[in-house]
Design a protein around this motif. Structure first.
Motif, PDB file in Angstrom:
ATOM      1  N   LYS A  97       0.831  -1.207   0.000  1.00 36.05           N
ATOM      2  CA  LYS A  97       0.000   0.000   0.000  1.00 36.05           C
ATOM      3  C   LYS A  97       0.865   1.257   0.000  1.00 36.05           C
ATOM      4  CE  LYS A  97      -3.941   2.077   2.433  1.00 36.05           C
ATOM      5  NZ  LYS A  97      -4.884   1.935   3.580  1.00 36.05           N
ATOM      6  N   VAL A  98       1.944   1.240   0.797  1.00 32.99           N
ATOM      7  CA  VAL A  98       2.857   2.383   0.841  1.00 32.99           C
ATOM      8  C   VAL A  98       3.544   2.556  -0.518  1.00 32.99           C
ATOM      9  CG1 VAL A  98       4.937   3.337   1.910  1.00 32.99           C
ATOM     10  CG2 VAL A  98       3.248   2.153   3.313  1.00 32.99           C
ATOM     11  N   ALA A  99       4.027   1.450  -1.084  1.00 26.05           N
ATOM     12  CA  ALA A  99       4.700   1.510  -2.380  1.00 26.05           C
ATOM     13  C   ALA A  99       3.748   1.995  -3.464  1.00 26.05           C
ATOM     14  CB  ALA A  99       5.262   0.138  -2.740  1.00 26.05           C
ATOM     15  N   ASP A 100       2.542   1.466  -3.457  1.00 25.41           N
ATOM     16  CA  ASP A 100       1.567   1.832  -4.489  1.00 25.41           C
ATOM     17  C   ASP A 100       1.189   3.312  -4.415  1.00 25.41           C
ATOM     18  OD1 ASP A 100      -0.276   0.903  -6.636  1.00 25.41           O
ATOM     19  OD2 ASP A 100      -1.802   1.580  -5.223  1.00 25.41           O
ATOM     20  N   SER A 101       1.073   3.836  -3.205  1.00 24.84           N
ATOM     21  CA  SER A 101       0.715   5.252  -3.053  1.00 24.84           C
ATOM     22  C   SER A 101       1.816   6.165  -3.586  1.00 24.84           C
ATOM     23  CB  SER A 101       0.437   5.564  -1.586  1.00 24.84           C
ATOM     24  OG  SER A 101       1.609   5.415  -0.804  1.00 24.84           O
ATOM     25  N   ALA A 102       3.047   5.635  -3.645  1.00 28.14           N
ATOM     26  CA  ALA A 102       4.159   6.406  -4.190  1.00 28.14           C
ATOM     27  C   ALA A 102       4.408   6.094  -5.663  1.00 28.14           C
ATOM     28  CB  ALA A 102       5.431   6.116  -3.384  1.00 28.14           C
ATOM     29  N   GLY A 103       3.558   5.250  -6.247  1.00 28.78           N
ATOM     30  CA  GLY A 103       3.715   4.883  -7.656  1.00 28.78           C
ATOM     31  C   GLY A 103       4.914   3.998  -7.925  1.00 28.78           C
ATOM     32  N   LEU A 104       5.229   3.131  -6.940  1.00 27.82           N
ATOM     33  CA  LEU A 104       6.419   2.293  -7.043  1.00 27.82           C
ATOM     34  C   LEU A 104       6.062   0.808  -6.978  1.00 27.82           C
ATOM     35  CD1 LEU A 104       8.759   4.200  -4.557  1.00 27.82           C
ATOM     36  CD2 LEU A 104       8.768   4.356  -7.065  1.00 27.82           C
ATOM     37  N   PRO A 105       6.852  -0.022  -7.631  1.00 28.25           N
ATOM     38  CA  PRO A 105       6.646  -1.467  -7.524  1.00 28.25           C
ATOM     39  C   PRO A 105       7.212  -2.009  -6.223  1.00 28.25           C
ATOM     40  CG  PRO A 105       8.518  -1.022  -8.954  1.00 28.25           C
ATOM     41  CD  PRO A 105       7.922   0.319  -8.597  1.00 28.25           C
ATOM     42  N   LEU A 106       6.570  -3.027  -5.679  1.00 29.58           N
ATOM     43  CA  LEU A 106       7.083  -3.755  -4.531  1.00 29.58           C
ATOM     44  C   LEU A 106       7.661  -5.078  -5.019  1.00 29.58           C
ATOM     45  CD1 LEU A 106       7.490  -4.436  -1.526  1.00 29.58           C
ATOM     46  CD2 LEU A 106       5.122  -5.298  -1.507  1.00 29.58           C
ATOM     47  N   ILE A 107       8.927  -5.324  -4.675  1.00 28.71           N
ATOM     48  CA  ILE A 107       9.600  -6.571  -5.023  1.00 28.71           C
ATOM     49  C   ILE A 107       9.708  -7.409  -3.758  1.00 28.71           C
ATOM     50  CG2 ILE A 107      11.654  -7.631  -6.019  1.00 28.71           C
ATOM     51  CD1 ILE A 107      12.311  -4.860  -7.246  1.00 28.71           C
ATOM     52  N   VAL A 108       9.219  -8.648  -3.807  1.00 23.84           N
ATOM     53  CA  VAL A 108       9.245  -9.518  -2.638  1.00 23.84           C
ATOM     54  C   VAL A 108      10.056 -10.770  -2.939  1.00 23.84           C
ATOM     55  CG1 VAL A 108       7.883 -10.910  -1.029  1.00 23.84           C
ATOM     56  CG2 VAL A 108       7.014  -8.697  -1.812  1.00 23.84           C
ATOM     57  N   ASP A 109      11.061 -11.022  -2.114  1.00 21.79           N
ATOM     58  CA  ASP A 109      11.818 -12.271  -2.189  1.00 21.79           C
ATOM     59  C   ASP A 109      11.015 -13.334  -1.441  1.00 21.79           C
ATOM     60  OD1 ASP A 109      13.519 -14.426  -1.831  1.00 21.79           O
ATOM     61  OD2 ASP A 109      15.293 -13.199  -1.466  1.00 21.79           O
ATOM     62  N   ASN A 110      10.544 -14.330  -2.177  1.00 24.28           N
ATOM     63  CA  ASN A 110       9.658 -15.350  -1.605  1.00 24.28           C
ATOM     64  C   ASN A 110      10.368 -16.689  -1.434  1.00 24.28           C
ATOM     65  OD1 ASN A 110       7.058 -15.951  -0.591  1.00 24.28           O
ATOM     66  ND2 ASN A 110       6.435 -16.894  -2.513  1.00 24.28           N
ATOM     67  N   THR A 111      11.701 -16.643  -1.380  1.00 24.27           N
ATOM     68  CA  THR A 111      12.500 -17.867  -1.327  1.00 24.27           C
ATOM     69  C   THR A 111      12.142 -18.745  -0.138  1.00 24.27           C
ATOM     70  OG1 THR A 111      14.367 -16.815  -2.449  1.00 24.27           O
ATOM     71  CG2 THR A 111      14.847 -18.771  -1.138  1.00 24.27           C
ATOM     72  N   THR A 112      12.104 -18.163   1.060  1.00 26.78           N
ATOM     73  CA  THR A 112      11.911 -18.953   2.267  1.00 26.78           C
ATOM     74  C   THR A 112      10.503 -19.531   2.370  1.00 26.78           C
ATOM     75  OG1 THR A 112      13.535 -17.573   3.404  1.00 26.78           O
ATOM     76  CG2 THR A 112      12.115 -18.908   4.790  1.00 26.78           C
ATOM     77  N   ALA A 113       9.533 -18.858   1.796  1.00 32.21           N
ATOM     78  CA  ALA A 113       8.152 -19.331   1.890  1.00 32.21           C
ATOM     79  C   ALA A 113       7.792 -20.306   0.774  1.00 32.21           C
ATOM     80  CB  ALA A 113       7.193 -18.143   1.856  1.00 32.21           C
ATOM     81  N   SER A 114       8.237 -20.011  -0.437  1.00 35.86           N
ATOM     82  CA  SER A 114       7.805 -20.724  -1.648  1.00 35.86           C
ATOM     83  C   SER A 114       6.358 -20.344  -1.959  1.00 35.86           C
ATOM     84  CB  SER A 114       7.933 -22.249  -1.526  1.00 35.86           C
ATOM     85  OG  SER A 114       6.781 -22.827  -0.951  1.00 35.86           O
ATOM     86  N   PRO A 115       5.923 -20.488  -3.203  1.00 40.78           N
ATOM     87  CA  PRO A 115       4.535 -20.127  -3.531  1.00 40.78           C
ATOM     88  C   PRO A 115       3.500 -21.034  -2.880  1.00 40.78           C
ATOM     89  CG  PRO A 115       5.644 -21.116  -5.423  1.00 40.78           C
ATOM     90  CD  PRO A 115       6.700 -20.854  -4.397  1.00 40.78           C
ATOM     91  N   TYR A 116       3.928 -22.158  -2.327  1.00 43.28           N
ATOM     92  CA  TYR A 116       2.964 -23.024  -1.644  1.00 43.28           C
ATOM     93  C   TYR A 116       2.492 -22.395  -0.340  1.00 43.28           C
ATOM     94  CZ  TYR A 116       0.801 -26.987   0.684  1.00 43.28           C
ATOM     95  OH  TYR A 116      -0.099 -27.799   1.334  1.00 43.28           O
TER      96      TYR A 116
END
Length: 431
Positions: A174-193
């Protein structure tokens, strides 16, 4: 009869997404296309491929059929529109930033990151003229305050390595979007599962495929997944995607490819010029690993939960950071962002301090002392003297890698054997 299209479940998609029987031989498993180049039908076909007017295979630095299956499978599992595979998780982070950044630009980054990522962001990217601003990713006001006219992205980990901290992805997005910026998330530890950051507002998702996606410690690889939801033309901040590209006769990636603009740029520009290519054998191993991702992650989480609960009650232990514990300050976030479990990674603080950590590592028998995580084998490392060694004491503390802390990656072995090994080693570490 219902006209509703059946939506396949995760367990089905992790086996079938992106794959078809080989048209030439009928092979059911995706073949390893161990080839450098591909024959064009004719001169017109070659010209169309090089001009991005037609999708196909040119040269394996750019595209390869084995890698293409892996890209589609991971994009599907993450809920993205496309993905670009590359040679490592660190390569994926550079690939994610490459179309966004430029000299004098900055990225706002979580302090709770893998030590190598902290070094990459605090030191290495300076060579490109980029800057990283580190903030407490739980402090939304700090994130907003760090963003300025030169900021081009916000970066965090879904489940932080090594501490197991779970980010409030929706709030950060929400903070990134309000500034017109993309959010990049490293999801390595969680995995998409366990976690799907795109569903919570992430623009891009990166992985070190070396970890849980492959799951057996056999290859290195990385991937960038594109949500396809960001408007790259909404401002003048991202000219690589919104403005004419000289190398392709003025083609505008976002105007031409729409939701797939970032993915096409990653291949046509990123892999072409940076050359961080994933080899087809590594892609093949990762595809086979992903086929059992959900089964492995269930066992990782079950074992980790039990081990963490056992450790938390042990008098030799000062603290356990596993978010699955009710005592964790991030326990509530597990239900929201990782409803199937908090993964298999966490840290343990020993009352016996630094020396106790060294003795623990040296006396374990079942656990392997390695600089990796997400393996079927249980793994351990003393982060402060290894993966986070280059950081200052303050940075180590912020990253959850204090001198009296070890990082544990719980495997899929018999639970009783894991606990027995930890018990005997802790006895020696506390002597």
């Amino acid at each position: 009869m219902s006209d509703r299209v059946h939506e396949f479940g995760f367990d089905t998609l992790q086996i079938h997404a992106g794959a078809r029987p080989d048209p030439a031989t009928g092979a059911r498993q995706t073949p390893i296309y161990q080839t450098t180049a591909y024959v064009f039908r004719d001169a017109e076909h070659a010209a169309a491929l090089f001009n991005l007017q037609e999708v196909g295979y040119i040269y394996s630095r750019l595209t390869n059929p084995t890698v293409a299956v892996l890209q589609e499978r991971i994009a599907t599992l993450e809920g993205g529109v496309g993905a670009v595979c590359c040679s490592s998780g660190h390569a994926a982070q550079i690939m994610a930033l490459f179309p966004l950044m430029g000299p004098g630009k900055n990225v706002v980054v979580s302090t709770r990151l893998y030590g190598g990522s902290v070094t990459q962001f605090s030191q290495t990217i300076k060579r490109f003229g980029w800057e990283a601003k580190f903030v407490d990713i739980d402090d939304m006001d700090a994130i907003a305050a760090a963003i300025d006219d030169n900021t081009r992205a916000v970066f965090c980990e879904s489940i932080a390595n090594p501490g197991g901290h779970i980010a409030d992805i929706a709030a950060v997005a929400k903070v990134a979007d309000s500034a017109g910026l993309p959010l990049i998330v490293d999801n390595t530890t969680a995995s998409p599962y366990l976690c799907r950051p795109i569903e919570h507002g992430a623009t891009l998702v990166v992985h070190s495929m070396t970890k849980y996606l492959t799951g057996n410690g056999s290859v290195t690889g990385g991937v960038v997944v594109d949500s396809g939801k960001f408007d790259w033309s909404a401002s003048d901040k991202f000219p690589s995607l919104s403005e004419p590209e000289p190398a392709y006769h003025g083609l505008k990636f976002h105007e031409t490819f729409g939701p797939l603009a970032f993915t096409f740029h990653g291949i046509a520009i990123g892999l072409r010029d940076l050359g961080m290519t994933l080899n087809p054998q590594a892609a093949h191993y990762t595809l086979m690993g992903i086929e059992t991702l959900s089964l492995r992650m269930q066992r990782h989480c079950e074992n980790a939960q039990s081990v963490a609960e056992w450790l938390e009650k042990d008098d030799r232990i000062e603290a356990v950071t596993y978010a699955g514990l009710k005592s964790s300050p991030y326990h509530a976030r597990v239900k929201k962002f990782c409803p199937k479990g908090a993964s298999g990674l966490f840290t343990v603080a020993l009352k016996s301090g630094y020396d106790g950590c060294v003795k623990l590592v040296d006396n374990l028998e079942l656990f392997s002392h390695v600089a990796n995580l997400g393996d079927t084998r249980s793994l351990i490392i003393h982060s402060a003297s290894t993966t986070h060694r280059q950081l200052t004491p303050e940075q180590q503390e912020a990253a959850g890698a204090s001198p009296n802390v070890v990082r544990i990656s719980i495997g899929t072995e018999d639970l009783d054997d894991i606990i027995a090994d930890l018990d005997q080693a802790l006895t020696k570490a506390s002597a």
